[in-house]
Design an enzyme around this catalytic site. Structure first.
Site, PDB file in Angstrom:
ATOM      1  N   LYS A 164       0.835  -1.201   0.000  1.00  0.00           N
ATOM      2  CA  LYS A 164       0.000   0.000   0.000  1.00  0.00           C
ATOM      3  C   LYS A 164       0.873   1.256   0.000  1.00  0.00           C
ATOM      4  O   LYS A 164       0.542   2.270  -0.632  1.00  0.00           O
ATOM      5  CB  LYS A 164      -0.912  -0.013   1.218  1.00  0.00           C
ATOM      6  CG  LYS A 164      -1.779   1.247   1.394  1.00  0.00           C
ATOM      7  CD  LYS A 164      -2.679   1.504   0.202  1.00  0.00           C
ATOM      8  CE  LYS A 164      -3.817   2.460   0.503  1.00  0.00           C
ATOM      9  NZ  LYS A 164      -3.458   3.693   1.160  1.00  0.00           N
ATOM     10  N   HIS A 167       2.040   1.745  -3.484  1.00  0.00           N
ATOM     11  CA  HIS A 167       0.859   2.217  -4.221  1.00  0.00           C
ATOM     12  C   HIS A 167       0.694   3.724  -4.043  1.00  0.00           C
ATOM     13  O   HIS A 167       0.474   4.460  -5.009  1.00  0.00           O
ATOM     14  CB  HIS A 167      -0.374   1.465  -3.707  1.00  0.00           C
ATOM     15  CG  HIS A 167      -1.694   2.067  -4.082  1.00  0.00           C
ATOM     16  ND1 HIS A 167      -2.228   3.168  -3.431  1.00  0.00           N
ATOM     17  CD2 HIS A 167      -2.602   1.720  -5.027  1.00  0.00           C
ATOM     18  CE1 HIS A 167      -3.390   3.478  -3.960  1.00  0.00           C
ATOM     19  NE2 HIS A 167      -3.652   2.620  -4.925  1.00  0.00           N
ATOM     20  N   GLU A 171       0.934   6.865  -6.646  1.00  0.00           N
ATOM     21  CA  GLU A 171      -0.167   7.839  -6.704  1.00  0.00           C
ATOM     22  C   GLU A 171       0.375   9.267  -6.656  1.00  0.00           C
ATOM     23  O   GLU A 171      -0.090  10.140  -7.393  1.00  0.00           O
ATOM     24  CB  GLU A 171      -1.095   7.567  -5.522  1.00  0.00           C
ATOM     25  CG  GLU A 171      -2.235   8.538  -5.326  1.00  0.00           C
ATOM     26  CD  GLU A 171      -2.948   8.253  -4.020  1.00  0.00           C
ATOM     27  OE1 GLU A 171      -2.949   9.139  -3.146  1.00  0.00           O
ATOM     28  OE2 GLU A 171      -3.487   7.144  -3.858  1.00  0.00           O
TER      29      GLU A 171
END
Length: 291
Positions: A164, A167, A171
């Site tokens: 995460k 991720h 982003e």
């Protein structure tokens, strides 16, 4: 199945609703009594049947640590704690060790989906032993988007939050690229409808994405973003991604630059640029602007 859920804010409250819609029982606790189903962690644990699964959805750091410490004293062998917040992966390893000493399982889970998750589902990245993951699987299935994708058992404890974290680093870089392109389009006189240029990219282009869709939504609400201040916070994951890259000697120039750009957004008058202006004036006699 039954689930205890600690933390019923924007994410936690919507997750409770989505899990309930899937037919499961959720008993929620929050410090705000208006949101809570029970009024203490003790009451939450007492209302669950063993083996219990308690999902912690509170801010990373001390709030998560304090909640896990309290649950360690309340739960029994065979129960499982899930940390679904944005904890650092190194904290997961410590939490798993702390709970394992009492034969309590631990699973870390990175959750993505924001305010859209209730209807669209949440992307899930989780880490832990297969035995503990299996006890939580019905909840993962309820939360994930429909279809074959959107959830992954990423590996051992810490893998979920590490995935995460990466991720979120990606982003950062994607948002920065859209933002830079938007500013350049706004700057030139020849492009007269920047919003519609962005909208045209939503179909058939290699840069179409959900973030692009959200950018168009934002421009529909405020075409030139005149109501916003150019100030962006950063969450811990962006910094941790860069730190992990340094630790592992992995070059991340785009993600690192996007993090530093957020730092720049908080400077109304850049101290660095003051020095650059002074140096240009010293060696080349270039003009400087005075306050």
């Amino acid at each position: 199945m039954e689930l205890g859920l600690v933390g019923l804010g924007k994410m936690g409250g919507s997750m409770r609703e989505r899990i309930r819609r899937a037919g499961h029982t959720v008993i929620g606790y929050d410090r705000n009594p208006d949101l809570a189903d029970v009024h203490s962690l003790e009451e939450l644990v007492d209302k669950l049947h063993g083996p219990r699964v308690v999902w912690v959805m509170v801010p990373a750091g001390e709030p998560t640590q304090g909640t896990i410490d309290a649950l360690a004293e309340l739960l029994e062998p065979g129960d499982v704690v899930v940390d679904g917040g944005n904890s650092r992966w190194t904290d997961d390893e410590r939490h798993a060790e702390e709970l394992a000493a009492k034969d309590i399982g631990f699973v870390d889970c990175g959750v993505s989906g924001g305010v859209w998750g209730l209807e669209n589902g949440y992307a899930l990245m989780y880490g832990g032993d297969a035995e503990n993951v299996a006890k939580v699987q019905p909840v993962f299935d309820a939360l994930k988007p429909e279809g074959d994708f959107g959830a992954v058992h990423a590996g051992k404890v810490g893998a979920g939050h590490f995935a995460k974290m990466v991720h979120n680093g990606i982003e950062y870089a994607m948002m920065q690229a859209y933002a830079e392109g938007w500013e350049l389009l706004e700057k030139v006189d020849s492009v007269e409808n920047v919003r519609e240029v962005f909208r045209s990219w939503q179909e058939g282009t290699v840069i179409r994405s959900w973030l692009l869709d959200l950018a168009v939504n934002a421009l529909d609400e405020d075409e030139h973003l005149e109501q916003l201040r150019g100030y962006a916070q950063d969450s811990g994951e962006g910094r941790w991604t860069v730190e992990a890259a340094i630790d592992n000697a992995v070059p991340l120039p785009a993600i690192t630059a996007s993090l530093f750009a957020r730092f720049s957004s908080r400077q109304g008058d850049s101290p660095q640029m003051k020095m650059i202006a002074a140096l240009r004036n010293q060696f080349g006699g270039h003009a400087v602007e005075k306050k």
